[in-house]
Design a protein around this motif. Structure first.
Motif, mmCIF file in Angstrom:
data_model
loop_
_atom_site.group_PDB
_atom_site.id
_atom_site.type_symbol
_atom_site.label_atom_id
_atom_site.label_comp_id
_atom_site.label_asym_id
_atom_site.label_seq_id
_atom_site.Cartn_x
_atom_site.Cartn_y
_atom_site.Cartn_z
ATOM 1 N N ARG A 27 14.648 22.010 8.107
ATOM 2 C CA ARG A 27 14.629 20.642 7.589
ATOM 3 C C ARG A 27 15.694 19.803 8.286
ATOM 4 O O ARG A 27 16.532 20.329 9.014
ATOM 5 C CB ARG A 27 14.877 20.647 6.078
ATOM 6 N N ALA A 69 11.014 22.586 3.176
ATOM 7 C CA ALA A 69 10.842 22.166 1.786
ATOM 8 C C ALA A 69 9.601 22.773 1.144
ATOM 9 O O ALA A 69 9.640 23.233 0.015
ATOM 10 C CB ALA A 69 10.782 20.641 1.696
ATOM 11 N N SER A 70 8.474 22.795 1.869
ATOM 12 C CA SER A 70 7.210 23.242 1.277
ATOM 13 C C SER A 70 6.582 24.443 1.963
ATOM 14 O O SER A 70 5.696 25.074 1.412
ATOM 15 C CB SER A 70 6.197 22.099 1.306
ATOM 16 N N GLY A 93 5.959 28.282 0.040
ATOM 17 C CA GLY A 93 6.396 27.270 -0.918
ATOM 18 C C GLY A 93 7.755 26.667 -0.627
ATOM 19 O O GLY A 93 8.173 25.718 -1.287
ATOM 20 N N GLY A 94 8.473 27.212 0.349
ATOM 21 C CA GLY A 94 9.745 26.662 0.788
ATOM 22 C C GLY A 94 10.816 26.593 -0.286
ATOM 23 O O GLY A 94 10.761 27.301 -1.295
ATOM 24 N N THR A 96 11.324 24.318 -2.316
ATOM 25 C CA THR A 96 10.778 23.800 -3.573
ATOM 26 C C THR A 96 10.411 24.954 -4.492
ATOM 27 O O THR A 96 10.783 24.970 -5.671
ATOM 28 C CB THR A 96 9.557 22.901 -3.300
ATOM 29 N N ARG A 100 12.311 26.113 -7.931
ATOM 30 C CA ARG A 100 11.443 26.088 -9.108
ATOM 31 C C ARG A 100 11.495 27.425 -9.846
ATOM 32 O O ARG A 100 11.403 27.469 -11.067
ATOM 33 C CB ARG A 100 10.006 25.752 -8.704
ATOM 34 N N GLU A 118 11.415 13.394 1.508
ATOM 35 C CA GLU A 118 10.335 12.890 0.655
ATOM 36 C C GLU A 118 10.733 11.562 0.009
ATOM 37 O O GLU A 118 9.944 10.625 -0.065
ATOM 38 C CB GLU A 118 9.998 13.922 -0.424
ATOM 39 N N ASN A 160 -1.437 17.716 5.098
ATOM 40 C CA ASN A 160 -0.133 18.300 4.779
ATOM 41 C C ASN A 160 0.865 18.100 5.922
ATOM 42 O O ASN A 160 1.661 18.965 6.245
ATOM 43 C CB ASN A 160 -0.246 19.782 4.411
#
Length: 190
Positions: A27, A69-70, A93-94, A96, A100, A118, A160
């Protein structure tokens, strides 16, 4: 991870192996500063080619886990590394998914936390839509700006990918300082 094919690790798999993995966060520095996996090294995707020798050295010592991130940018990075004969896994899913599921993230001490990409995209898209609508009150072709941004957001969701994020990532506040990138590359080869 014996072949040069990319693999994917779930959050639980990565957490169990975190002590043996070299984690590379692709990132932007701003996103990295908002929180990253413990021990992660920041090598923005735009600087991956510069980091190839250091990444090859690090991969020779152990397995690489590429994170974003994702999972989209890390999958891209894994494919680019595989093309260079470097095996790496991506985190499904990175960061995030990592946060989570309640896993800790680290933040660089003493740094100002810039906005996540984002959030930068949402601000830029919103401002462009508002500008197009406001200017469109007096000059109707300006409404095309709003329509173009809306279309870009739809394409972004379907594919995406995000062209606006790619542009924003090139802004100076989203670029690693040369000293930071050099220190990261030195740490990977040490």
């Amino acid at each position: 991870m014996a072949s040069t094919a990319s693999t994917a690790l779930t959050v639980d798999q990565a957490d169990a192996r975190l002590h043996e993995l070299t984690v590379i966060d692709v990132r932007t520095p701003g996103e990295y500063a908002t929180g990253h996996l413990p021990g992660a090294h920041n090598v923005p995707l735009d600087h991956l080619d510069t980091a190839l020798p250091a990444l090859r050295t690090a991969a020779g010592r152990g397995d690489l886990l590429i994170v974003c991130a994702s999972g989209a940018r890390s999958a891209t990075a894994c494919r680019r590394l595989a093309d260079q004969g470097i095996t790496a896994a991506t985190l499904v899913g990175g960061t995030t998914a990592w946060t989570r599921l309640g896993h800790d993230t680290h933040r660089p001490a003493g740094t100002r936390t810039p906005w996540a990409m984002e959030r930068q995209v949402r601000l830029a898209a919103g401002l462009l839509v508002l500008a197009g609508l406001a200017a469109g009150r007096n000059w109707s072709p300006a409404r095309r700006l709003s329509a173009g941004v809306a279309g870009g957001l739809v394409v972004s969701a379907v594919t995406n990918t995000c062209g606006m994020a790619a542009v924003l990532a090139r802004l100076p506040h989203n670029q690693p300082r040369t000293a930071d990138l050099e220190a990261t590359l030195a740490a990977l080869t040490a």
